[in-house]
Design a protein around this motif. Structure first.
Motif: not given
Ligand SMILES: Nc1ncnc2c1ncn2[C@@H]1O[C@H](COP(=O)(O)OP(=O)(O)OP(=O)(O)O)[C@@H](O)[C@H]1O
Ligand SMILES: [Mg+2]
Lengths: 383, 280
Positions: B81-91, B115-117, B174-183
């Motif tokens: 899941p966290h790898q998918i999140a890094r691709l810009g998929v949020a839920r 987005l932070t470190t 979910a929007l706060s992750t600046e997604p490319r795909l929002l579920l």
């Protein structure tokens, strides 16, 4: 809303500052017993704050805290102590105590890293059961690895000093403030206070930042945390490491506080006492862990000190209740009361006492630690 | 389809022959469909049809028994899941999965995680780098909260918010992750008609302003038929229809699925008054 939150933060800051001033001035006024008790309390606070990061913040139960305290304490006495012993001979490097202290923290961290693959994969109570094993391994090592531990009778802990400034033993160089000579107890008090303040500061920074939020969400919903991008296993492993380093430092201070280390000090009972501290204090808050630690660690010492004037407590060896048993009864009872009536612990109690009339927070509909209405959502799903 | 500029990095999503088994239960059975970049794509179906299971597959929570999901040319299946999140998929979750003791801002800041470190050391020592990062991202998160009508509740613990507000926090996080795909899994469940209309508007604004893809699971037919570009219908884990809202509403098998499962309304009729008020 943000006005009130800055206001509360201001009040909090003022209270903390006042507390710090009192703690700094205390050695000028109180007798040695209280300073020694204070040092033991500082040590316990450091350990409890570390355990709280793991258990309260992340929701990972650990019974291995005594093991990591032992690693810290033993590393300290071995690295900074000299070889010796009569019946059982033991070794030691005799290095400066600060080296031993750092080594104690690092070794506890390493032990934590070794265990962290397990800690990362298990959850909640399962980790608790697995970590139990470490306590027994630790006990076995302490009793058999006598060249380090000194065996059953243990060994003395070398007094601390920092670049020639001694915190024990010879009390060199001589120091007096406002006519009060600063001996061993006074010096240790400040050492404990400084380390304890640092440990609390670090932990509360952590809680209010990116890693802390990730940990809290791992506790509240592992699935949500991972879907939001948190590598759950990595964070569980890291918090386990941090928690064991805190325990390592607590172990070093514990050795300094008692003046010696013995295997029996690091039994399962110690782990349970640490859990009692954070449950009493209120899981998840640094201040709560500190209050719980102060209560649980000081109680037996205080009862012992005043056993003469307390009718129901007897000297060790006589029939009746000794101070440590009485303390165990008291905090055992306190835990039952807390769990039943104030699950927020001492921290929750403090919050309630100073609660301002803030409508939305008056009646939280759910326990504040869980991801609120998880069940109502499935019930309210329209078709 | 949206008239606005598409974000260049938004890719089509392809669900290819996905099957999910739980023991003997087929939660998803050879489901295939694709989602165009920048579309609002609805997935509907009766309770237990497998909609949330589909989302769990897309976000990596469930492993597929067979099949593959691709986002552009990245294969999502088999990733954590966290790898998918890094691709810009949020839920946003159907069953609210927020931290009840934390404030709205703190919950949204979790969305900034990818987005932070700041790590344990820099955060624990309050290094300037970590503090600046925190400040910058807090400002952005407050904007997002404002957008979801949470501007006056920024510092309230989410546990004390109303159910509708918590749903909004879910979407905002979910929007706060600046997604490319929002579920979005049932974003208006438990909301009244007016709130539902506003959320529908918000979903369209998200798509139009950000140019991202939105997949919407929702029982409220009024909302679905009003804003979806395309609709996929699941029933007992099977895909029974896929098309424009009009096509789907006219599909005899869809009507049968909704009638046959004991529901007295068909999707077309449901669209007329919305089903959110049917159950408390
Ligand atoms: N982890 C799981 N283990 C076993 N069965 C599961 C699991 N998750 C889902 N299921 C089953 O899979 C089926 C599909 O469930 P799912 O949650 O995807 O339905 P849904 O379409 O989202 O329904 P709803 O509209 O009620 O949310 C159900 O029969 C459910 O019981
Ligand atoms: Mg669902």
């Amino acid at each position: 809303m943000s006005d009130t939150s800055t206001a509360t933060r201001l009040v909090k800051g003022v209270v903390l500052l006042a507390l710090l001033v009192v703690l700094l001035a205390l050695p000028l006024y109180v007798e040695e017993f209280w300073l020694r008790t204070g040092f033991a309390v500082f040590a316990a606070i450091i350990g409890a704050v570390g355990l709280n990061l793991l258990v309260g913040t992340t929701g990972q139960l650990s019974l291995a805290h005594a093991f990591f305290l032992a690693v810290g304490a033993l590393t300290y006495v071995y690295v900074s102590g000299d070889p010796g012993g009569s019946a059982i001979e033991y070794g030691g490097f005799g290095l400066p105590p600060i080296v031993g202290m750092v080594a104690g923290v690092v070794m506890a961290g390493l032990a934590g890293v070794l265990f962290s693959p397990i800690a990362a994969r298990l959850r909640g109570i399962y980790l608790g059961v697995a970590s139990l094993g470490l306590v027994f391994i630790g006990q076995h090592l302490l009793n058999t690895w006598t060249s380090v531990s000194g065996g059953f009778n243990g060994r003395l802990a070398p007094a601390f000093d920092l670049f020639g400034f001694s915190f024990g033993g010879n009390e060199e160089p001589y120091l007096a403030v406002l006519g009060v000579p600063f001996g061993q107890a006074e010096r240790l008090w400040y050492l404990g206070l400084a380390l304890c303040a640092l440990a609390c500061w670090f932990a509360s920074n952590l809680l209010r930042s990116r890693p802390g939020r990730a940990l809290q969400n791992v506790r509240d919903s592992e699935v949500a945390a991972s879907v939001m991008g948190v590598n759950v296993q990595e964070y569980k492993a890291k918090v386990f490491l941090v928690s064991s380093m805190y325990a390592g430092l607590a172990g070093v201070l514990y050795a300094l506080s008692i003046g010696s280390v013995a295997p029996e000090s690091f039994s399962l009972l110690l782990s349970v006492q640490y859990l009692a501290m954070i449950v009493l204090g209120g899981l998840g808050s640094v201040g709560g862990a500190a209050m719980g630690a102060a209560f649980v660690s000081a109680l037996p010492l205080v009862l012992q000190q005043y056993s003469g004037s307390l009718p129901f407590i007897v000297e060790p060896g006589q029939p009746g209740i000794v101070a440590s048993q009485a303390a165990a009864f008291l905090y055992g009872g306190a835990i039952v009361l807390v769990v039943m009536f104030e699950p927020g612990g001492l921290a929750g109690l403090a919050r309630r006492l100073k609660r301002q009339p803030r409508p939305p927070q008056e009646s939280p509909p759910v326990s504040t630690t869980s991801s609120a209405p998880a069940d109502s959502s499935s019930g309210g799903t329209p078709r | 389809m949206s008239t606005t500029q598409l974000r260049k990095d938004v890719r089509p999503l392809t669900i290819d022959n996905v099957t999910v088994r739980f023991g003997a239960l087929l939660a998803l059975s050879e489901v295939s469909f694709s989602v165009e970049p920048g579309a609002v794509h609805a997935v509907i179906g009766p309770n237990g049809a497998g909609k949330s299971t589909m989302f769990n597959v897309l976000s990596g929570v469930y492993e597929v028994s067979e099949g593959e999901v691709r986002f552009g040319d990245e294969v999502l299946t088999g990733r954590k899941p966290h790898q998918i999140a890094r691709l810009g998929v949020a839920r946003a979750f159907q069953n609210i999965a927020l931290s009840g003791s934390q404030t709205v801002v703190q919950n949204l800041m979790l969305g900034r995680h990818r987005l932070t470190t700041a790590g344990f050391v820099s955060a624990g020592l309050r290094l300037p780098k970590a503090r600046n990062e925190e400040k910058r991202h807090t400002a952005r998160v407050c904007e997002i909260a404002e957008f979801l009508e949470l501007g006056n509740k920024l510092h309230v613990p989410v546990g004390v918010l109303s159910y509708g507000d918590q749903k909004r926090v879910e979407v905002a996080r979910a929007l706060s992750t600046e997604p490319r795909l929002l579920l979005l899994d049932e974003p208006v469940a438990g909301m009244n008609a007016e709130e539902t209309a506003r959320m529908a508007q918000t979903v369209l604004e998200i798509r139009d302003a950000l140019g991202i893809t939105v997949i919407l699971v929702e029982h409220d037919m009024g909302m679905v038929m009003g804003i979806a570009d395309r609709v996929t219908v699941l029933d007992f884990g099977r895909r029974i229809a896929d098309g424009t809202p009009d096509e789907v509403q006219a599909d005899p098998e869809v009507i049968r699925a909704y009638l046959g499962s004991g529901d007295e309304t068909d999707p077309a009729a449901a669209a007329a008054h919305g089903t959110a008020e049917e159950t408390p």
